[in-house]
Design a protein around this motif. Sequence first.
Motif, short mmCIF file in Angstrom:
data_model
loop_
_atom_site.label_atom_id
_atom_site.label_comp_id
_atom_site.label_asym_id
_atom_site.label_seq_id
_atom_site.Cartn_x
_atom_site.Cartn_y
_atom_site.Cartn_z
N ARG B 154 4.34 16.18 22.72
CA ARG B 154 3.02 16.74 22.78
C ARG B 154 1.97 15.75 23.22
O ARG B 154 1.01 16.07 23.92
CB ARG B 154 2.67 17.34 21.37
N GLU B 195 -6.33 18.88 30.67
CA GLU B 195 -6.76 20.27 30.48
C GLU B 195 -5.63 21.24 30.82
O GLU B 195 -5.37 22.19 30.08
CB GLU B 195 -7.97 20.57 31.37
N ASN B 198 -2.99 21.09 28.16
CA ASN B 198 -3.43 21.77 26.93
C ASN B 198 -3.34 23.28 27.06
O ASN B 198 -2.89 23.98 26.16
CB ASN B 198 -4.86 21.37 26.59
N GLN B 199 -3.80 23.77 28.25
CA GLN B 199 -3.76 25.23 28.47
C GLN B 199 -2.32 25.75 28.39
O GLN B 199 -2.03 26.76 27.75
CB GLN B 199 -4.35 25.57 29.85
N SER B 200 -1.46 24.98 29.07
CA SER B 200 -0.06 25.41 29.12
C SER B 200 0.55 25.42 27.72
O SER B 200 1.33 26.30 27.34
CB SER B 200 0.76 24.48 30.01
N TRP B 201 0.21 24.43 26.96
CA TRP B 201 0.71 24.29 25.60
C TRP B 201 0.24 25.46 24.75
O TRP B 201 1.00 26.09 24.02
CB TRP B 201 0.23 22.95 25.00
N GLU B 202 -1.05 25.77 24.92
CA GLU B 202 -1.61 26.84 24.09
C GLU B 202 -0.99 28.19 24.39
O GLU B 202 -0.65 28.95 23.49
CB GLU B 202 -3.12 26.92 24.31
N LYS B 203 -0.78 28.45 25.65
CA LYS B 203 -0.22 29.77 25.95
C LYS B 203 1.30 29.74 26.04
O LYS B 203 1.94 30.75 26.36
CB LYS B 203 -0.82 30.36 27.23
N SER B 232 8.99 27.20 24.27
CA SER B 232 8.60 27.59 22.92
C SER B 232 9.80 28.20 22.18
O SER B 232 10.81 28.55 22.82
CB SER B 232 7.44 28.58 22.98
N LYS B 237 6.19 29.66 19.47
CA LYS B 237 5.55 28.40 19.13
C LYS B 237 6.03 27.32 20.08
O LYS B 237 7.24 27.15 20.29
CB LYS B 237 5.89 28.03 17.67
#
Lengths: 124, 823
Positions: B154, B195, B198-203, B232, B237
């Motif tokens: 991460r 950025e 982070n976006q990729s991680w979040e979705k 995920s 997750k």
Amino acid sequence: MEAARTILVVDDDKSILRTFTHILKKNGYEIDSAETGKEAMEKAASRHYDLALVDVRLPDMDGTDLLAKMKKQLQRTIKIVITGFPSLESGVKALDEGADAYLVKPVKPEELLTLIKEKLKNKE
Amino acid sequence: MPETIKASHQFLLENMMNGYAYHKMIFDKDEKPVDYVFLEVNKAFERLTGLKRDEIIDKKVTEVLPGIDKDPADWIGVYGMVAITGKPIRFENYSEKLNKWYSVYAYSPEKGYFATTFEDITALKELETCLFTSETKYRRLYETNRDGIVQTDRIGRIVECNKAYADMLGYSKEEVLDLTYQQLTPEKWRQMENEIVNQSWEKAGYSPVYEKEFVRKDGTVFPVSVRVLVVSDENGKPLEMWSIVRDITRRKQAEEAVTNEKNVLKGIMENTDAMLAYLDPEFNFVAVNSAYAKGSGHSAEELIGKNYFALFPNVENQAIFEKVRDTGKTLEYRDTPFQFAHQPERGVTYWNWTLAAVKDEKGHVQGLVLSLMETTQRKEMEQELLETLEVSQQRESEISALLKASKAVLHHSEFQHIARAIFDVCKELVGASAGYVALLSKEGKENDVLFLDPGGLPCTVDPNLPMPIRGLRGETYRTGKVAYHNDFLYSKWAELMPEGHVKLKNVLFAPLIVDKKTVGIIGFANKPSGFTERDANMALAFGEIASIALINSRMLEALEENENRLKAYSEHLEELVEEETNKLKDAERLAAIGETAGMVGHDIRNPLQAITSSVYLAKEEVKSLPESIEKEDLAESLATIGKQVTYINKIVSDLQDFVKPLNPKIEESDLHKLVKDALLNIAIPDNVKVLISIEEDLPQLIVDEYFIERVLINLITNAIQAMPDGGTLTIKATHENGMALISVEDTGLGIPEEDRKKIFKPLFTTKSKGQGFGLAVCKRLVEAHSGGSIAFESEVGKGSKFTVKVPIKVRRPDGWKQLEQSL
């Protein structure tokens, strides 16, 4: 016998005066002569001539001038002009001044006598 | 057209791995992008999309891929933004229509247009899908993939990577595993990447492919494209993060090269005066520069996609275009005339044009580059120059002709020659084929032709026929101006032409002028193109030269005549001088004689008078003498003296006559009477025979009788004296030309040659006894009459003949008499 006719011969050549006087006297004329114009005028003033025989060339004047000056004295005189050098002018002038004849030297005495005789006869 | 650049550009586009397409965006009335047209695609495009070039070029995407406007990827909308804003974008999308994943880079080289380069990433997508399902498959793919594959946690620590990833960074796999991807990324990219991650991680999805740079172990920086994939668990997750990294150094270079080349190309295309158009093999416009658009009168938008020959139909040009396309050989044309169908006001325009074939590496023609350069202005200037040159050549030939004519005037003296020379050069100059030169006749009524040049045509008119001054030549004679008529056969003058005359299509007459009068003409006829005002002026100039020549030749003639007279005069000068001297001598003698004459008149005639008188007196004296021999002798002597006096007097008279001015009295006289009177004055010796022969119809003489009588007396006296031994005296009279010719001829001694010249001079005599005035006086008296003269012929030993010419009364012609009577 009638009175002899009187003639005045005016010429400065003594031989001419002498021979003319001789010839005319032999033919019964009474002759006076003058060698100059002045002498001629004096003679013409003193008496009357029946005829004047005038040479054109005189020592003191021209024969025709002489006629002009003596017009009065020579009124009744027969005037014969003689010249050695005839020209129309001098001939006309002479006739104008009252000349009765205009002759050229040498004049043959026979012809001169005939002319004078004729002129004098006509005058009568 | 920079063919090499275009060609390399073409080559690059055509042969790159990525698909390439160039489109024109179509907007609706609200400027909303609604469709686009395929303008250009490369081979990779065909391969990657499965669409065939021939089937899609110039077609709308909605025709090619119906329903694309409904595609959730919204291709049209995305590309519309690029075409409008000019901002390039890069994205990855799935095309439902083509059932493929594409990574697309779209940019706009020109507003309303856009280009795309793309690659098919369907395989990659498949890889992702099957990543976790097949370990073997995964391993093989993972290690053999030319893209770098890396697993990070991460916070970015590198957990695992394949060889390709370590290799592109210049590290060993072990070294890499101690690093974070942030450490390998230049500072400027970190935030942007952070950025995305982070976006990729979040979705818990994957990111689009994005571009960034990496720093190698050796510090060098290189571009890469990256896609982040967040794996995920079943509940969605996020577990771990994988990135697929591709070194795009070469692609970037290629892209840059394309952009550069496009810019270079554009710069070149826009910064040239040439009008450039790029056509596809079917001659559809693919690209044009603004010069072309402006020159053609259409906007670039109107042109692109249209067929060249639909706009500018021309069969010949089409053949040329096809030839270039089919042979691949460049054709060049210079100064080709062209007329714009829609812009007739531009008139004829001239163009240099080049048509070059653009080929691929295999030599196949891909399109045509048309390069046009308008040369109308230059062509017009050239034309003007050409015209100026022509005029100057014309002037030069005129001047040289005039020079020739002038030379002719100088080199010849005969007008005929000069006129011919002048005529010939003038005829050649104006381009006439026939003509003549003529002069006005002496009476001024006819045209006397000096020479005629019928120009090889038959002319059977009699050359002796009079050529009256009338018609058009009459105009020139009358006005002194040039006259010409270019339709002579149908003019009012044509009927004046005599039969057999050379057929006159057109005629020109120029005057020859001397002393402001037209005295001749120079005429020309049958100029194929007709006479011009210029010809008229030239003919007038040549006419002037001819006039000068005419004046010259007339002056020369006069000069020659004068010269001859002078020559003759100088040849006789000696004689003339002698004659004049003699006249002068005569005049001197006459003056002397004149002077003497006056003196002689008195000084000789006075003594002559005295002698004459004395001889008379002496003769009278002699008469009285008795007859004796002496008396006879004396008389004879006196007669001799008398004769000699007469003779002297004759000399004096002659002398005086000679100097006296003569005033003849002219009147009609009868010659018979005059001869009779003269003979009466002369004693004719017995041994002399007299013959008289007078024409019967001899008119009355118009003379001074006295003068002629004296002349006859003198001539008869001389004749008798010339015949001391007797002979014949002939008196003859005839008449001719209003003069009587009266001759007195003897058969006596004749006059010796040496005396003949002096015979009429005063005081000259051949007689031992003579005054020497006789003939001089005769001459003077005869010459006092109008036209009177005296001449003689003589031959020594045979005799002499004196002829007197005096005027007679002229008989008037009968007509005169009638006239007089009628008056």
